[in-house]
Design an enzyme around this catalytic site. Structure first.
Site, mmCIF file in Angstrom:
data_model
loop_
_atom_site.group_PDB
_atom_site.id
_atom_site.type_symbol
_atom_site.label_atom_id
_atom_site.label_comp_id
_atom_site.label_asym_id
_atom_site.label_seq_id
_atom_site.Cartn_x
_atom_site.Cartn_y
_atom_site.Cartn_z
ATOM 1 N N CYS A 101 0.847 -1.189 0.000
ATOM 2 C CA CYS A 101 0.000 0.000 0.000
ATOM 3 C C CYS A 101 0.887 1.246 0.000
ATOM 4 O O CYS A 101 1.783 1.373 0.840
ATOM 5 C CB CYS A 101 -0.910 -0.018 1.227
ATOM 6 S SG CYS A 101 -1.978 1.434 1.359
ATOM 7 N N CYS A 104 0.453 3.152 3.502
ATOM 8 C CA CYS A 104 0.900 2.675 4.821
ATOM 9 C C CYS A 104 1.928 1.546 4.784
ATOM 10 O O CYS A 104 2.311 1.036 5.830
ATOM 11 C CB CYS A 104 -0.300 2.230 5.657
ATOM 12 S SG CYS A 104 -1.077 0.708 5.056
ATOM 13 N N CYS A 149 -7.518 -1.010 1.892
ATOM 14 C CA CYS A 149 -6.461 -1.506 2.772
ATOM 15 C C CYS A 149 -7.006 -1.611 4.197
ATOM 16 O O CYS A 149 -7.605 -0.666 4.714
ATOM 17 C CB CYS A 149 -5.270 -0.550 2.732
ATOM 18 S SG CYS A 149 -3.957 -0.942 3.901
ATOM 19 N N CYS A 152 -4.967 1.096 6.686
ATOM 20 C CA CYS A 152 -5.157 2.549 6.635
ATOM 21 C C CYS A 152 -6.488 2.970 6.018
ATOM 22 O O CYS A 152 -6.815 4.156 6.010
ATOM 23 C CB CYS A 152 -4.008 3.217 5.888
ATOM 24 S SG CYS A 152 -3.978 2.925 4.099
ATOM 25 N N CYS A 172 -8.403 -5.638 -9.524
ATOM 26 C CA CYS A 172 -8.021 -4.560 -10.427
ATOM 27 C C CYS A 172 -7.615 -3.356 -9.575
ATOM 28 O O CYS A 172 -8.458 -2.714 -8.964
ATOM 29 C CB CYS A 172 -9.202 -4.239 -11.338
ATOM 30 S SG CYS A 172 -8.810 -3.112 -12.663
#
Length: 187
Positions: A101, A104, A149, A152, A172
């Site tokens: 990510c 984070c 995510c 975060c 995707c």
């Protein structure tokens, strides 16, 4: 990006996926193989990298996120925007490593989970377990499964059921919401 540009991009990328045979990375042929891949994802971490845990929540104010992310990352991760198809350099990323990510640093996918879907966005047939939460999105009228995510809350993309077997999934992902960490070094 305007809704019109987004719809045009979706139509163009969807048509190209239909009319050109997407070259898939060879996923394991069984769910047992997928589970083994998910279990051993740490083998693709660069030496000395200690990633955060999904349970280590990261909550920041809007201003703190604006300082932490560039404008495109903020739009996608915090405002649920969408990048233009074909615009991410991660579409062509072929090295061994981890996709984390961008907000984070939580590992989300491995290079072994990536495949070329022909849509213009980085696509994956499975994820590292326990890293995403999902919601239903009605922005394009028809319901889609949107994922965020777990650490975060950053928006990454949508999951569809038109991916390669044995999962049948296509995660995707907006490339701008990811950072790639090669196994042989740093991002």
């Amino acid at each position: 990006m305007t809704r019109r540009e987004l719809l045009h991009g979706l139509l163009v990328s969807g048509a190209s996926a239909v009319f050109s045979r997407a070259s898939f990375a060879a996923p394991p042929s069984t769910m047992k193989g997928i589970e083994q891949m998910q279990k051993n994802w740490q083998s693709l971490l660069a030496g000395g990298v200690k990633p955060p845990l999904p349970s280590e929540q990261l909550k920041l104010s809007k201003d703190q996120w604006r300082k932490r992310l560039n404008a495109a990352q903020f739009d996608v991760l915090r405002e649920e925007g969408t990048e233009r198809p074909g615009s991410s350099p991660l579409n062509d990323e072929k090295r061994s490593g981890i996709f984390a990510c961008a907000g984070c640093d939580l590992p989300l996918f491995t290079s072994e989970m990536k495949y070329e879907s022909g849509t213009g966005w980085p696509s994956f047939f499975t994820t590292i377990p326990g890293v995403f939460g999902t919601t239903t999105d009605y922005k394009l009228i028809l319901p889609r499964t949107e994922y965020h995510c777990i650490r975060c809350g950053g928006h990454h993309g949508h999951v569809f059921d038109d991916g390669p077997q044995p999962t049948g999934q296509r995660w995707c992902n907006n490339g701008v919401a990811l950072k790639f960490i090669p196994k042989s070094g740093k991002a």
